[in-house]
Design a protein around this motif. Structure first.
Motif, PDB file in Angstrom:
ATOM      1  N   ARG A 195      36.325  27.968  26.757  1.00 13.70           N
ATOM      2  CA  ARG A 195      36.378  29.228  26.023  1.00 13.70           C
ATOM      3  C   ARG A 195      37.678  29.390  25.255  1.00 13.70           C
ATOM      4  O   ARG A 195      37.897  30.399  24.582  1.00 13.70           O
ATOM      5  CB  ARG A 195      36.158  30.399  26.986  1.00 13.70           C
ATOM      6  N   GLU A 196      38.551  28.400  25.371  1.00 15.71           N
ATOM      7  CA  GLU A 196      39.795  28.393  24.602  1.00 15.71           C
ATOM      8  C   GLU A 196      39.577  27.545  23.355  1.00 15.71           C
ATOM      9  O   GLU A 196      39.371  26.334  23.456  1.00 15.71           O
ATOM     10  CB  GLU A 196      40.945  27.808  25.431  1.00 15.71           C
TER      11      GLU A 196
ATOM     12  N   ASP B  87      48.403  33.485  22.145  1.00 13.93           N
ATOM     13  CA  ASP B  87      47.210  33.334  22.986  1.00 13.93           C
ATOM     14  C   ASP B  87      46.381  32.107  22.630  1.00 13.93           C
ATOM     15  O   ASP B  87      45.316  31.889  23.218  1.00 13.93           O
ATOM     16  CB  ASP B  87      46.329  34.578  22.863  1.00 13.93           C
TER      17      ASP B  87
ATOM     18  N   PRO C 286      41.330  41.796  33.069  1.00 11.66           N
ATOM     19  CA  PRO C 286      39.959  42.195  32.704  1.00 11.66           C
ATOM     20  C   PRO C 286      39.272  41.241  31.742  1.00 11.66           C
ATOM     21  O   PRO C 286      38.083  40.947  31.893  1.00 11.66           O
ATOM     22  CB  PRO C 286      40.168  43.578  32.064  1.00 11.66           C
ATOM     23  N   LYS C 287      40.019  40.735  30.748  1.00 13.23           N
ATOM     24  CA  LYS C 287      39.420  39.823  29.774  1.00 13.23           C
ATOM     25  C   LYS C 287      38.930  38.546  30.438  1.00 13.23           C
ATOM     26  O   LYS C 287      37.806  38.078  30.192  1.00 13.23           O
ATOM     27  CB  LYS C 287      40.429  39.499  28.671  1.00 13.23           C
ATOM     28  N   ASP C 288      39.783  37.965  31.299  1.00 10.84           N
ATOM     29  CA  ASP C 288      39.406  36.730  32.001  1.00 10.84           C
ATOM     30  C   ASP C 288      38.245  36.982  32.958  1.00 10.84           C
ATOM     31  O   ASP C 288      37.328  36.163  33.062  1.00 10.84           O
ATOM     32  CB  ASP C 288      40.601  36.176  32.776  1.00 10.84           C
ATOM     33  N   LYS C 289      38.291  38.113  33.643  1.00 10.20           N
ATOM     34  CA  LYS C 289      37.219  38.457  34.582  1.00 10.20           C
ATOM     35  C   LYS C 289      35.873  38.514  33.865  1.00 10.20           C
ATOM     36  O   LYS C 289      34.878  37.957  34.335  1.00 10.20           O
ATOM     37  CB  LYS C 289      37.521  39.799  35.247  1.00 10.20           C
ATOM     38  N   PHE C 290      35.846  39.165  32.702  1.00 14.44           N
ATOM     39  CA  PHE C 290      34.604  39.276  31.941  1.00 14.44           C
ATOM     40  C   PHE C 290      34.090  37.905  31.502  1.00 14.44           C
ATOM     41  O   PHE C 290      32.902  37.596  31.632  1.00 14.44           O
ATOM     42  CB  PHE C 290      34.816  40.166  30.718  1.00 14.44           C
ATOM     43  N   LEU C 291      35.008  37.057  30.995  1.00 10.85           N
ATOM     44  CA  LEU C 291      34.601  35.729  30.518  1.00 10.85           C
ATOM     45  C   LEU C 291      34.032  34.882  31.639  1.00 10.85           C
ATOM     46  O   LEU C 291      33.024  34.190  31.466  1.00 10.85           O
ATOM     47  CB  LEU C 291      35.794  35.025  29.866  1.00 10.85           C
TER      48      LEU C 291
ATOM     49  N   SER D 299      39.112  27.246  31.071  1.00 10.26           N
ATOM     50  CA  SER D 299      38.002  28.052  31.558  1.00 10.26           C
ATOM     51  C   SER D 299      36.879  27.232  32.180  1.00 10.26           C
ATOM     52  O   SER D 299      36.280  27.641  33.185  1.00 10.26           O
ATOM     53  CB  SER D 299      37.450  28.911  30.419  1.00 10.26           C
TER      54      SER D 299
END
Length: 324
Positions: A173-174, A196, A150-155, A126
């Motif tokens: 972020r990982e 994940d 969507p999750k990646d877009k938000f982060l 990230s």
């Protein structure tokens, strides 16, 4: 080699004896071309020249190893690099792209398709992905973000909302975190089953019921500890936490003062949102020190990231291996 592939192309470019021979295992049709005719065709067909350059680049990359592939790309003629990006077969690995110097990265980013950019972003950690996104034009950035899950877009949108010099811009972020009341056995089963999780991690964060970090456990200690022990019984307390808004230079000083290998990053509610490693800090410190030094020497910003590492042909030859 398979149908449509070639052998001996390096000797055409270098005007030297070939480094290997081929033997047909069945009936084959072979097109033979000498160097003079080959160079004449290249002048007439620039797309063919670009495709051949990409073929050479891939083969040379295998000879010198992945740690030097970025240097090969950096030292291509800009026109050749542009042609390579325009042809359909261009497919730069994200791990190689992130190692390119900033001036070449900027050049390549302007030429890559939205699909290629999205592929690179998806496969990077990230912090590196955000570093690329922040350099994209607004319209291109929005198109890439729309193609992400969507999750990646938000982060990524959240990460880009923080100041450029803040800890949030360099944090990963990982990370791996487990509740403090879990046993070692529960943790090991979770690490094995959850797909994940990061591919590599050295420390596991221990969090309370509010997802606030209270300690860490080295992954090696988890493997050596009895399954029935609680994670909070083997953790070590965290000497300091990094705020998402902390300045990057202050992050570096914190790592130095506490001799940290990694540190958790928390938001304004003190909830764990990411981590920073010593490698991340070293990169930041080196970049800032280099820029400060160059500015003191009177070098402009546009020159700071220019490539200054030409690859010698002798060095490449030393790594060559025969092709069959």
């Amino acid at each position: 080699i398979e149908a449509g592939q070639c052998i001996g192309e390096l000797s055409l470019v270098r005007s030297m004896a070939r480094s290997c021979s081929g033997r047909s295992v069945g009936e084959s049709q072979i097109l033979i071309i000498d160097r003079d005719r080959f160079l004449q065709i290249l002048k007439q067909d620039t797309e063919l020249g670009s495709k051949l350059s990409w073929l050479l680049l891939k083969r040379l990359s295998r000879m010198v190893g992945p740690e030097q592939q970025d240097v090969l790309i950096e030292n291509l003629n800009p026109d050749t690099r542009t042609k390579l990006i325009e042809i359909e077969s261009f497919n730069i690995e994200p791990e190689i792209f992130i190692e390119l110097n900033e001036s070449v990265q900027s050049e390549v980013l302007q030429l890559l398709s939205i699909e290629s950019l999205t592929k690179i972003i998806k496969r990077l950690e990230s912090d590196n992905a955000i570093k690329i996104l922040e350099n994209l034009p607004k319209n291109t950035k929005e198109q890439v973000l729309e193609k992400l899950p969507p999750k990646d877009k938000f982060l990524f949108q959240e990460g880009l909302s923080y100041p450029e010099d803040s800890a949030a811009r360099i944090m990963q972020r990982e990370f791996t975190a487990v509740p403090s009341n879990w046993t070692v056995g529960q943790t090991i089963d979770y690490l094995r089953e959850d797909k994940d999780l990061p591919e590599e991690f050295l420390e596991i964060f221990i969090v309370d019921n509010d997802f606030k970090p209270i300690g860490t456990v080295p992954s090696s200690r988890v493997l050596r500890t009895a399954r029935d022990l609680k994670m909070n019984s083997i953790m070590r307390e965290m000497p300091v936490l990094i705020s998402v808004n902390m300045d990057k230079e202050e992050v570096g000083l914190t790592f130095e003062n506490y001799n940290l290998v990694s540190a958790g990053v928390v938001n304004k509610e003190n909830k764990l949102v990411g981590m920073i490693t010593a490698d991340d800090v070293v990169t930041v410190v080196q970049e800032e020190a280099e820029e400060d030094t160059l500015r003191l020497a009177g070098v402009g910003d546009e020159e700071i990231t220019d490539s200054v590492m030409p690859v010698s042909y002798t060095h490449l030859r030393a790594h060559e291996t025969p092709e069959h």
